[in-house]
Scaffold this active site. Structure first.
Site, PDB file in Angstrom:
ATOM      1  N   CYS A   1     128.887  39.926 122.682  1.00  0.00           N
ATOM      2  CA  CYS A   1     129.686  40.498 123.770  1.00  0.00           C
ATOM      3  C   CYS A   1     130.077  41.949 123.450  1.00  0.00           C
ATOM      4  CB  CYS A   1     130.937  39.658 124.006  1.00  0.00           C
ATOM      5  SG  CYS A   1     131.988  40.384 125.264  1.00  0.00           S
TER       6      CYS A   1
ATOM      7  N   LYS B   1     124.013  33.589 119.727  1.00  0.00           N
ATOM      8  CA  LYS B   1     123.495  34.567 120.707  1.00  0.00           C
ATOM      9  C   LYS B   1     123.992  35.945 120.279  1.00  0.00           C
ATOM     10  CE  LYS B   1     123.318  35.760 125.599  1.00  0.00           C
ATOM     11  NZ  LYS B   1     124.347  36.785 125.852  1.00  0.00           N
TER      12      LYS B   1
ATOM     13  N   ARG C   1     121.502  37.324 134.916  1.00  0.00           N
ATOM     14  CA  ARG C   1     121.795  37.874 136.241  1.00  0.00           C
ATOM     15  C   ARG C   1     120.846  37.409 137.336  1.00  0.00           C
ATOM     16  NH1 ARG C   1     122.173  43.787 133.879  1.00  0.00           N
ATOM     17  NH2 ARG C   1     120.600  42.804 132.573  1.00  0.00           N
TER      18      ARG C   1
ATOM     19  N   ASP D   1     116.804  41.022 131.238  1.00  0.00           N
ATOM     20  CA  ASP D   1     115.902  41.487 132.291  1.00  0.00           C
ATOM     21  C   ASP D   1     114.749  40.534 132.619  1.00  0.00           C
ATOM     22  OD1 ASP D   1     117.537  43.694 132.049  1.00  0.00           O
ATOM     23  OD2 ASP D   1     116.033  44.997 131.148  1.00  0.00           O
TER      24      ASP D   1
ATOM     25  N   MET E   1     127.646  33.153 131.050  1.00  0.00           N
ATOM     26  CA  MET E   1     128.155  34.290 131.838  1.00  0.00           C
ATOM     27  C   MET E   1     129.582  33.988 132.287  1.00  0.00           C
ATOM     28  SD  MET E   1     124.986  35.623 134.199  1.00  0.00           S
ATOM     29  CE  MET E   1     124.361  34.007 134.648  1.00  0.00           C
TER      30      MET E   1
END
Ligand code: FMN
Length: 333
Positions: A102, A141, A229, A206, A19
């Site tokens: 990204c 990724k 997150r 999530d 991140m």
């Protein structure tokens, strides 16, 4: 047991997601202490690296205590990517991860990040060339696809595996979705269920409660969860998930004392790493969550996020410790 190349990362590892401006060495070290099994740097521009841009080079710093660590790079130019692999290798990362996910315009418009999802042949050939160029395990990724109509992740993952990619982390959204809607883990499960797949398939998007992590493991059958997150200002999330895996019960939230101790250590590590000004600045985004839910806390949070002098931020922590030391946090789940 999941293995990335020769690195044993345990049974259903929890990975700290790359991140930007978050996954720096101090934060990665804190997440590692709290149970993250693998941590990744934020994405680093291959073009920046080969131009020797100081801003890119500092992102290669690694603390020994955070290993195994993956350095993530992005770009779409073969020569630049290979030259940046040579630069990255010198810092002895455990893993080199390629960012093919990204979604931001300035990256995608150059064909990098998720932009490469429009040219799967290039994605595969870049990966192959990088694998051949280094002994460090290369991982990828990415996202499900460019948009809903072009999801070919099962085929893409298999091709990446066949050219030597050692693990794949898949964010269950398309580029078109950016961060909107819910992450869909079904296509990721299809990648994992492909009988030809033998490299670890990590799910991302999530995972924000221990229950969701269990679901990713048991219902979707993935090899590990990459967490973004939910960890910001909450490095304890990793230990909460692990505790839930082991006991089926929720761990009590961290005490006020523990939060203050982590905030102090985080700030000190950031100052040691980047100096006073940037150290103070870059830890700010974590304070809201470190001290979330305390009534009438705003004036203290304001101090933490507006003071430029480290002594003033540390003084704010002392004040909070005195005034709110006994505060009992409620479980968030
Ligand atoms: C602030 C922020 C910065 C991010 N920077 C990167 C990055 O540098 N490289 C990358 O591959 N993904 C990046 N991502 C995406 C995350 O790694 C992850 O795929 C995404 O947030 C979904 O996972 P989550 O729901 O667990 O947050 C970033 C996400 C956020 C919120």
């Amino acid at each position: 047991m999941a293995k990335i190349g020769n690195i044993d990362v345990g049974n259903f590892p929890l990975l700290l997601a790359p991140m930007e401006d978050v996954s720096d060495p101090p934060f990665r070290a804190l997440c590692k202490e709290q149970g993250a099994d693998v941590v990744y740097t934020e994405f680093i521009s291959s073009e920046g690296l080969i131009r020797d841009a100081a801003k890119s080079l500092i992102k290669l710093d690694i603390y020994e205590k955070e290993r195994p660590v993956g350095i993530q790079i992005f770009g779409a130019n073969l020569d630049s990517m290979l030259r940046s692999v040579e630069i990255v290798e010198k810092t002895k990362p455990d893993i080199i991860d390629i960012n093919f996910g990204c979604p931001v315009k300035k990256v995608v418009s150059k064909g990098a990040g998720a932009g490469i999802l429009k040219d799967i042949d290039l994605m595969v050939s870049l990966t192959e060339a990088m694998v051949k160029h280094t002994d460090v395990p290369i991982t990828v990724k990415t996202r499900l696809g460019w948009d809903h109509d072009s999801i070919k992740i099962v085929e893409v993952a298999e091709r990446l595996q066949d050219v030597g990619c050692k693990a794949i982390s898949i964010h269950g959204r398309t580029r078109a979705q950016m961060y909107k809607g819910d992450a869909d883990w079904n296509p990721i499960a299809k990648v994992k269920n492909n009988p030809r797949m033998h490299i670890p398939v990590f799910g991302n998007g999530d995972v924000n409660t221990p229950e969701r992590a269990v679901e990713m493991r048991d219902k979707y059958g993935l090899d590990g969860a990459m967490i973004g997150r939910a960890s910001i200002g909450n490095p304890w999330f990793f230990r909460e998930v692990k505790h839930f895996f082991e006991t089926g019960e929720h761990l009590a939230p961290p005490s006020m004392q523990e939060r203050i101790d982590i905030a102090r250590r985080h700030l000190q590590m950031a100052i040691d790493w980047k100096g006073e000004k940037l150290g103070v600045f870059e830890t700010r985004r974590h304070y809201t969550n470190y001290f979330k839910g305390i009534p009438d806390f705003k004036p203290y949070r304001t101090k933490m996020v507006t003071c430029d002098n480290p002594a003033d931020v540390f003084a704010a922590f002392d004040e909070v410790e005195q005034l709110f030391g006994d505060y009992q946090f409620e479980s968030v789940v």
